[in-house]
Write a protein that holds these residues in place. Structure first.
Motif, PDB file in Angstrom:
ATOM      1  N   LYS A  68      57.430  11.727  -8.279  1.00 47.43           N
ATOM      2  CA  LYS A  68      56.301  10.791  -8.263  1.00 47.43           C
ATOM      3  C   LYS A  68      56.744   9.425  -7.761  1.00 47.43           C
ATOM      4  O   LYS A  68      56.061   8.797  -6.949  1.00 47.43           O
ATOM      5  CB  LYS A  68      55.688  10.671  -9.663  1.00 47.43           C
ATOM      6  N   TRP A  69      57.909   8.960  -8.235  1.00 45.16           N
ATOM      7  CA  TRP A  69      58.403   7.646  -7.812  1.00 45.16           C
ATOM      8  C   TRP A  69      58.733   7.631  -6.316  1.00 45.16           C
ATOM      9  O   TRP A  69      58.458   6.652  -5.632  1.00 45.16           O
ATOM     10  CB  TRP A  69      59.643   7.267  -8.622  1.00 45.16           C
ATOM     11  N   LEU A  70      59.321   8.735  -5.850  1.00 40.41           N
ATOM     12  CA  LEU A  70      59.750   8.786  -4.457  1.00 40.41           C
ATOM     13  C   LEU A  70      58.606   9.066  -3.494  1.00 40.41           C
ATOM     14  O   LEU A  70      58.555   8.504  -2.385  1.00 40.41           O
ATOM     15  CB  LEU A  70      60.833   9.858  -4.281  1.00 40.41           C
ATOM     16  N   LYS A  71      57.667   9.917  -3.889  1.00 37.94           N
ATOM     17  CA  LYS A  71      56.626  10.358  -2.963  1.00 37.94           C
ATOM     18  C   LYS A  71      55.285   9.682  -3.217  1.00 37.94           C
ATOM     19  O   LYS A  71      54.699   9.088  -2.307  1.00 37.94           O
ATOM     20  CB  LYS A  71      56.484  11.889  -3.050  1.00 37.94           C
ATOM     21  N   GLU A  72      54.795   9.770  -4.454  1.00 39.00           N
ATOM     22  CA  GLU A  72      53.479   9.183  -4.738  1.00 39.00           C
ATOM     23  C   GLU A  72      53.530   7.660  -4.690  1.00 39.00           C
ATOM     24  O   GLU A  72      52.683   7.016  -4.063  1.00 39.00           O
ATOM     25  CB  GLU A  72      52.984   9.660  -6.102  1.00 39.00           C
ATOM     26  N   TYR A  73      54.522   7.069  -5.385  1.00 35.90           N
ATOM     27  CA  TYR A  73      54.667   5.621  -5.359  1.00 35.90           C
ATOM     28  C   TYR A  73      55.338   5.136  -4.076  1.00 35.90           C
ATOM     29  O   TYR A  73      55.217   3.965  -3.722  1.00 35.90           O
ATOM     30  CB  TYR A  73      55.486   5.138  -6.559  1.00 35.90           C
ATOM     31  N   ALA A  74      56.061   6.035  -3.414  1.00 33.70           N
ATOM     32  CA  ALA A  74      56.743   5.723  -2.142  1.00 33.70           C
ATOM     33  C   ALA A  74      57.728   4.568  -2.279  1.00 33.70           C
ATOM     34  O   ALA A  74      57.855   3.729  -1.382  1.00 33.70           O
ATOM     35  CB  ALA A  74      55.723   5.430  -1.052  1.00 33.70           C
ATOM     36  N   PHE A  75      58.441   4.524  -3.403  1.00 34.35           N
ATOM     37  CA  PHE A  75      59.440   3.477  -3.609  1.00 34.35           C
ATOM     38  C   PHE A  75      60.762   3.889  -2.979  1.00 34.35           C
ATOM     39  O   PHE A  75      61.134   5.071  -2.979  1.00 34.35           O
ATOM     40  CB  PHE A  75      59.652   3.204  -5.093  1.00 34.35           C
ATOM     41  N   SER A  76      61.490   2.906  -2.468  1.00 36.73           N
ATOM     42  CA  SER A  76      62.829   3.153  -1.947  1.00 36.73           C
ATOM     43  C   SER A  76      63.795   3.273  -3.119  1.00 36.73           C
ATOM     44  O   SER A  76      63.480   2.892  -4.256  1.00 36.73           O
ATOM     45  CB  SER A  76      63.262   2.013  -1.023  1.00 36.73           C
ATOM     46  N   MET A  77      64.998   3.774  -2.858  1.00 38.35           N
ATOM     47  CA  MET A  77      65.973   3.973  -3.915  1.00 38.35           C
ATOM     48  C   MET A  77      66.404   2.664  -4.561  1.00 38.35           C
ATOM     49  O   MET A  77      66.708   2.630  -5.759  1.00 38.35           O
ATOM     50  CB  MET A  77      67.196   4.723  -3.367  1.00 38.35           C
ATOM     51  N   ASP A  78      66.437   1.545  -3.800  1.00 35.78           N
ATOM     52  CA  ASP A  78      66.871   0.282  -4.406  1.00 35.78           C
ATOM     53  C   ASP A  78      65.848  -0.224  -5.425  1.00 35.78           C
ATOM     54  O   ASP A  78      66.226  -0.786  -6.466  1.00 35.78           O
ATOM     55  CB  ASP A  78      67.155  -0.779  -3.332  1.00 35.78           C
ATOM     56  N   TRP A  85      54.755  -2.210 -10.897  1.00 34.61           N
ATOM     57  CA  TRP A  85      55.139  -2.742  -9.585  1.00 34.61           C
ATOM     58  C   TRP A  85      54.239  -2.179  -8.487  1.00 34.61           C
ATOM     59  O   TRP A  85      53.899  -2.886  -7.546  1.00 34.61           O
ATOM     60  CB  TRP A  85      56.604  -2.437  -9.301  1.00 34.61           C
ATOM     61  N   LYS A  86      53.887  -0.920  -8.616  1.00 27.62           N
ATOM     62  CA  LYS A  86      52.984  -0.324  -7.624  1.00 27.62           C
ATOM     63  C   LYS A  86      51.633  -1.022  -7.671  1.00 27.62           C
ATOM     64  O   LYS A  86      51.056  -1.341  -6.623  1.00 27.62           O
ATOM     65  CB  LYS A  86      52.821   1.170  -7.901  1.00 27.62           C
TER      66      LYS A  86
END
Length: 355
Positions: free
Chosen positions: A263-273, A301-302
């Motif tokens: 979810k963090w990587l795809k739905e929220y589209a956040f980078s690793m940092d 944050w999103k």
């Protein structure tokens, strides 16, 4: 109707499906094979039996018997039958020569017999001991006699030697108990044990507590071969394990944990940092429910349209400024809210002169 074929031409024989020998037997341990053959034998002879009878016959514990039955149940070699209270009421052997999706019942006589393969108390109530709580298994209950016998098995002695080469040190009694737990309790084959140790060592994890956690996760996922384990370990990219480590997790990720990360990587589209920053704040804030806590940070944050570390810095500064202003306002309001007394100074002076 297709059924498990049992030859009655010679009452002194028991028929075993070739498919069982070709596909299932090679990955099973001794106890699992023995118990399955015993079930075929009792079906062929229409003999009554019970969990305690099987345990006594092989000198196993009832827990060992139930664990073997659940192993075959997961592979659909047999089906455990339960009542509405989830109590074991019977065992149905499946036709291994049929299609994998086809469930075939035994003849009525055989089912009637197998329904008696349950352990009952003196009052006649069925009982079933839970055997899947591997996390709470106490290895200290493994006796020295069992360890001695375990070490002197032909296949085990070779396995212990291989593990010592992987670890570069002799195995302690505690180490051997862990290996016993994985081979005889989790029913890992020698090949799967070899791959497990190699898998952990390659990741810099040589302690057996970590190996046990990985082994339990594989057992719960019904992994029985190195090929299945490799498929499981390759399901997730390195980002999953990086985030797991940043949150203080050293075990295999659970389905829920992977769902959060995806979810963090795809739905929220956040980078690793960005995710790493949330993980750092989570670890500093709490020891429990870290995935939920990190998710609340990332969700906020999103919602605030934060995309970079600079955005986070600006948001922190804005928050601190707002917090400071609120504190000052609260102090002023607290002073102003104090009841103000109104004095008539002329009247006070008059009173002083009179006194």
């Amino acid at each position: 109707m297709n059924t498990v074929t049992i030859s009655h031409g010679n009452p002194g024989t028991t028929a075993v499906s070739n498919r069982f020998i070709d596909e299932y037997m090679k990955d099973a341990n001794d106890a699992q094979v023995k118990i399955y053959l015993y079930l075929l034998r009792t079906v062929g002879a229409n003999l009554p039996s019970g969990i305690s009878d099987i345990a006594d016959y092989f000198n196993y514990t009832e827990t060992d018997v139930m664990r073997a039955l659940k192993y075959w149940d997961k592979l659909h070699v047999l089906t455990l039958l339960h009542d509405e209270h989830k109590k074991l009421t019977g065992i149905r052997l499946e036709n291994l020569d049929a299609q994998p999706t086809t469930i075939v019942s035994m003849p009525t006589a055989a089912v009637t017999m197998l329904e008696r393969i349950i352990d009952t108390t003196a009052s006649g109530k069925a009982k079933e001991e839970s055997t899947d709580d591997y996390h709470s298994y106490d290895k200290n209950q493994i006796t020295l006699e069992e360890l001695k016998e375990f070490k002197h098995r032909d296949d085990t002695s070779q396995l212990l030697f291989i593990i010592e080469q992987y670890l570069g040190k002799p195995l302690s009694a505690s180490d051997i108990r862990s290996i016993f737990f994985m081979t005889d309790i989790l029913h890992f084959s020698m090949d799967l044990m070899d791959y497990l140790v190699q898998y952990c060592v390659e990741r810099g994890k040589k302690d057996f507590r970590y190996m046990e956690k990985v082994a339990i996760s594989w057992a719960e996922a019904n992994i029985t071969t190195p090929e299945q384990a490799k498929s499981q370990s390759h399901k997730y990219d390195k980002n999953v394990y990086t985030i797991m480590n940043q949150l203080g997790k050293n075990s295999q990720p659970t389905a829920t944990e992977v769902a959060y990360i995806q979810k963090w990587l795809k739905e929220y589209a956040f980078s690793m940092d960005i995710i790493s920053e949330a993980c750092k704040r989570t670890v500093m804030a709490t020891d429990k429910h870290r995935f939920e806590y990190a998710d609340s940070i990332l969700q906020s944050w999103k919602n605030a349209s934060i995309h970079t570390l600079q955005d986070i810095k600006c948001a922190d500064e804005s928050f601190q400024k707002h917090k400071t202003n609120r504190t000052k306002a609260a102090v002023v309001n607290q002073f102003n809210q104090f009841p103000q007394r109104q004095y008539d100074y002329d009247e006070l002076l008059q009173k002083i002169k009179i006194n």
